[in-house]
Design a protein around this motif. Structure first.
Motif, PDB file in Angstrom:
ATOM      1  N   GLU A 156       0.819  -1.214   0.000  1.00  0.00           N
ATOM      2  CA  GLU A 156       0.000   0.000   0.000  1.00  0.00           C
ATOM      3  C   GLU A 156       0.852   1.263   0.000  1.00  0.00           C
ATOM      4  N   ARG A 157       2.155   1.119   0.309  1.00  0.00           N
ATOM      5  CA  ARG A 157       3.026   2.297   0.431  1.00  0.00           C
ATOM      6  C   ARG A 157       4.160   2.320  -0.587  1.00  0.00           C
ATOM      7  N   ILE A 158       4.650   1.162  -0.980  1.00  0.00           N
ATOM      8  CA  ILE A 158       5.761   1.095  -1.929  1.00  0.00           C
ATOM      9  C   ILE A 158       5.214   1.020  -3.352  1.00  0.00           C
ATOM     10  N   GLY A 159       5.568   2.017  -4.164  1.00  0.00           N
ATOM     11  CA  GLY A 159       5.033   2.093  -5.521  1.00  0.00           C
ATOM     12  C   GLY A 159       5.987   1.663  -6.605  1.00  0.00           C
ATOM     13  N   ALA A 160       7.300   1.610  -6.300  1.00  0.00           N
ATOM     14  CA  ALA A 160       8.283   1.242  -7.317  1.00  0.00           C
ATOM     15  C   ALA A 160       9.514   0.662  -6.647  1.00  0.00           C
ATOM     16  N   GLY A 161      10.090  -0.343  -7.295  1.00  0.00           N
ATOM     17  CA  GLY A 161      11.312  -0.959  -6.790  1.00  0.00           C
ATOM     18  C   GLY A 161      12.305  -1.170  -7.920  1.00  0.00           C
ATOM     19  N   ALA A 162      13.566  -0.890  -7.648  1.00  0.00           N
ATOM     20  CA  ALA A 162      14.613  -1.067  -8.644  1.00  0.00           C
ATOM     21  C   ALA A 162      15.755  -1.865  -8.036  1.00  0.00           C
ATOM     22  N   SER A 163      16.074  -2.992  -8.664  1.00  0.00           N
ATOM     23  CA  SER A 163      17.169  -3.854  -8.210  1.00  0.00           C
ATOM     24  C   SER A 163      18.278  -3.825  -9.250  1.00  0.00           C
ATOM     25  N   ILE A 199       3.318  -8.194  -4.430  1.00  0.00           N
ATOM     26  CA  ILE A 199       3.853  -6.893  -4.820  1.00  0.00           C
ATOM     27  C   ILE A 199       2.891  -6.172  -5.759  1.00  0.00           C
ATOM     28  N   GLY A 200       2.627  -4.914  -5.456  1.00  0.00           N
ATOM     29  CA  GLY A 200       1.809  -4.104  -6.349  1.00  0.00           C
ATOM     30  C   GLY A 200       2.614  -3.042  -7.066  1.00  0.00           C
ATOM     31  N   ALA A 201       3.891  -2.933  -6.718  1.00  0.00           N
ATOM     32  CA  ALA A 201       4.759  -1.894  -7.265  1.00  0.00           C
ATOM     33  C   ALA A 201       5.241  -2.240  -8.666  1.00  0.00           C
ATOM     34  N   GLY A 202       5.559  -1.199  -9.441  1.00  0.00           N
ATOM     35  CA  GLY A 202       6.264  -1.401 -10.685  1.00  0.00           C
ATOM     36  C   GLY A 202       7.718  -1.705 -10.383  1.00  0.00           C
ATOM     37  N   PHE A 203       8.356  -2.537 -11.224  1.00  0.00           N
ATOM     38  CA  PHE A 203       9.716  -2.981 -10.913  1.00  0.00           C
ATOM     39  C   PHE A 203      10.663  -2.868 -12.088  1.00  0.00           C
ATOM     40  N   LEU A 204      11.924  -2.606 -11.748  1.00  0.00           N
ATOM     41  CA  LEU A 204      13.044  -2.668 -12.671  1.00  0.00           C
ATOM     42  C   LEU A 204      14.054  -3.646 -12.085  1.00  0.00           C
ATOM     43  N   VAL A 205      14.413  -4.671 -12.847  1.00  0.00           N
ATOM     44  CA  VAL A 205      15.423  -5.627 -12.412  1.00  0.00           C
ATOM     45  C   VAL A 205      16.533  -5.610 -13.458  1.00  0.00           C
ATOM     46  N   ALA A 206      17.652  -4.980 -13.113  1.00  0.00           N
ATOM     47  CA  ALA A 206      18.792  -4.835 -14.020  1.00  0.00           C
ATOM     48  C   ALA A 206      19.848  -5.854 -13.622  1.00  0.00           C
ATOM     49  N   ILE A 207      20.137  -6.789 -14.530  1.00  0.00           N
ATOM     50  CA  ILE A 207      20.968  -7.950 -14.222  1.00  0.00           C
ATOM     51  C   ILE A 207      22.336  -7.827 -14.892  1.00  0.00           C
ATOM     52  N   ASN A 267      30.676   0.640 -15.139  1.00  0.00           N
ATOM     53  CA  ASN A 267      30.560   0.781 -16.598  1.00  0.00           C
ATOM     54  C   ASN A 267      29.668   1.986 -16.834  1.00  0.00           C
ATOM     55  N   ARG A 268      30.284   3.102 -17.165  1.00  0.00           N
ATOM     56  CA  ARG A 268      29.536   4.361 -17.207  1.00  0.00           C
ATOM     57  C   ARG A 268      28.358   4.301 -18.176  1.00  0.00           C
ATOM     58  N   GLU A 269      28.574   3.767 -19.368  1.00  0.00           N
ATOM     59  CA  GLU A 269      27.499   3.741 -20.361  1.00  0.00           C
ATOM     60  C   GLU A 269      26.299   2.940 -19.861  1.00  0.00           C
ATOM     61  N   GLN A 270      26.562   1.757 -19.335  1.00  0.00           N
ATOM     62  CA  GLN A 270      25.458   0.926 -18.870  1.00  0.00           C
ATOM     63  C   GLN A 270      24.899   1.411 -17.536  1.00  0.00           C
ATOM     64  N   ALA A 271      25.728   2.035 -16.722  1.00  0.00           N
ATOM     65  CA  ALA A 271      25.223   2.615 -15.475  1.00  0.00           C
ATOM     66  C   ALA A 271      24.261   3.756 -15.773  1.00  0.00           C
ATOM     67  N   GLU A 272      24.605   4.573 -16.758  1.00  0.00           N
ATOM     68  CA  GLU A 272      23.716   5.667 -17.143  1.00  0.00           C
ATOM     69  C   GLU A 272      22.411   5.130 -17.726  1.00  0.00           C
ATOM     70  N   ARG A 273      22.508   4.060 -18.463  1.00  0.00           N
ATOM     71  CA  ARG A 273      21.292   3.457 -19.020  1.00  0.00           C
ATOM     72  C   ARG A 273      20.400   2.919 -17.901  1.00  0.00           C
ATOM     73  N   ALA A 274      21.000   2.250 -16.942  1.00  0.00           N
ATOM     74  CA  ALA A 274      20.228   1.737 -15.808  1.00  0.00           C
ATOM     75  C   ALA A 274      19.601   2.879 -15.024  1.00  0.00           C
ATOM     76  N   TRP A 275      20.363   3.968 -14.853  1.00  0.00           N
ATOM     77  CA  TRP A 275      19.839   5.131 -14.128  1.00  0.00           C
ATOM     78  C   TRP A 275      18.637   5.718 -14.860  1.00  0.00           C
ATOM     79  N   SER A 276      18.729   5.823 -16.182  1.00  0.00           N
ATOM     80  CA  SER A 276      17.626   6.401 -16.953  1.00  0.00           C
ATOM     81  C   SER A 276      16.379   5.541 -16.860  1.00  0.00           C
ATOM     82  N   ARG A 277      16.565   4.218 -16.790  1.00  0.00           N
ATOM     83  CA  ARG A 277      15.405   3.319 -16.650  1.00  0.00           C
ATOM     84  C   ARG A 277      14.779   3.478 -15.261  1.00  0.00           C
ATOM     85  N   MET A 278      15.602   3.664 -14.234  1.00  0.00           N
ATOM     86  CA  MET A 278      15.057   3.907 -12.894  1.00  0.00           C
ATOM     87  C   MET A 278      14.305   5.225 -12.866  1.00  0.00           C
TER      88      MET A 278
END
Length: 295
Positions: free
Chosen positions: A192-199, A220-228, A275-286
């Protein structure tokens, strides 16, 4: 998951990416991370402070940062195995600059105040990592799924009392390495309180245990990002499929992706595997995840 194998992979990446690391060394960690910010975020005034959050097990030392004026959706940022340090404070500032009230937490507060990583460490290189990794693993061993949830509840309660937090909006949570699983556990405990999670390069998301994070997805009702990480996927290739199946069956929204050429630990800017390029991509997805689910 952090172990000797991922440590060797990270060191190999570090050796091969010397130019990027030297650039970071010249800038300094704070300046390097600030350089990634859009102009609007850099121009926005922030208020930051070291705070203490009461929990059932004591008092957690945390870092709280938010825009100077207004009320915003809150985000709990859990650091990786090396704990609270300058890199995560800078990541917290960066996120706050985008319009969030961010609490960066010290998960080891029960047994250790402060930080393992020195303030002047631009990168957790091979020698420093060799020195502090045993201590980090010892600290990580003091935590459990239960402490994640009790701590998370306390952090949510703290945030909901802050004038800078808009309690009409849900809270986001982001976890790195061992704390990637924390995003699942807290989202399942407080739907009821957590709306998004990023791993990000989260360890132990799919296990045979009854309390495996992937088994919590129906709650879980939150939207999720799982970056592997690519090398994590090579070791546990079935994990992504089980995660996708769990989210599809539950109807919850999730983006689950393996990041090519990204080693375990690629997101924090002081990591050997950064890895700056992929870190920035992951950040943009979050950023897109939070914009969508914390509105």
């Amino acid at each position: 998951m952090c172990d000797e194998r991922t440590d060797k992979d990270a060191e190999a990446w570090f050796r091969s990416a010397g130019i990027n690391r030297r650039d970071f060394g010249k800038l300094g960690l704070g300046a390097a991370v600030a350089a990634m910010l859009p102009l609007g975020a850099r121009a926005q005034g922030l208020v930051e402070s070291d705070v203490t959050v009461k929990t059932p097990d004591g008092e957690a030392d945390c870092f709280f940062v938010h825009p100077e004026k207004g009320r915003y959706a809150a985000v709990i940022m859990w650091p990786d195995i090396f704990g609270m340090r300058p890199a995560f404070r800078q990541m917290g500032r960066r996120l706050a600059g985008l319009g969030y009230a961010v609490l960066v937490v010290n998960p080891y507060y029960r047994t250790m105040k402060g930080q393992l990583v020195p303030d002047d460490a631009t990168v957790i290189g091979p020698e420093l990592r060799k020195e502090i990794f045993p201590k980090a693993r010892e600290q990580a061993g003091t935590l459990s799924p239960a402490t994640c949830v009790t701590d998370g509840r306390a952090f949510v309660k703290y945030l909901d009392r802050q004038p800078s937090v808009d309690t009409g909006r849900k809270i986001g949570t982001a976890g790195y390495c061992m704390t990637g699983s924390y995003t699942f556990r807290l989202a399942a405990d407080m739907p009821e309180r957590i709306g998004a999670g990023a791993s990000f390069h989260g360890g132990g998301l799919v296990t045979d245990r009854e309390d495996s994070p992937h088994r919590l997805v129906p709650e879980i009702g939150a939207g999720f990002l799982v970056a592997i990480a690519e090398n994590d996927d090579e070791r546990y290739p079935e994990a992504k499929s089980k995660l996708r199946e769990a989210f599809e069956n539950s109807g919850a929204q999730a983006e689950i992706e393996v990041y090519d050429n990204a080693m375990h630990g690629w997101c924090p800017p002081d990591s050997m595997a950064y890895n700056r390029e992929q870190a920035e991509r992951a950040w943009s997805r979050m950023q897109l995840l939070f914009e969508k689910h914390l509105a």
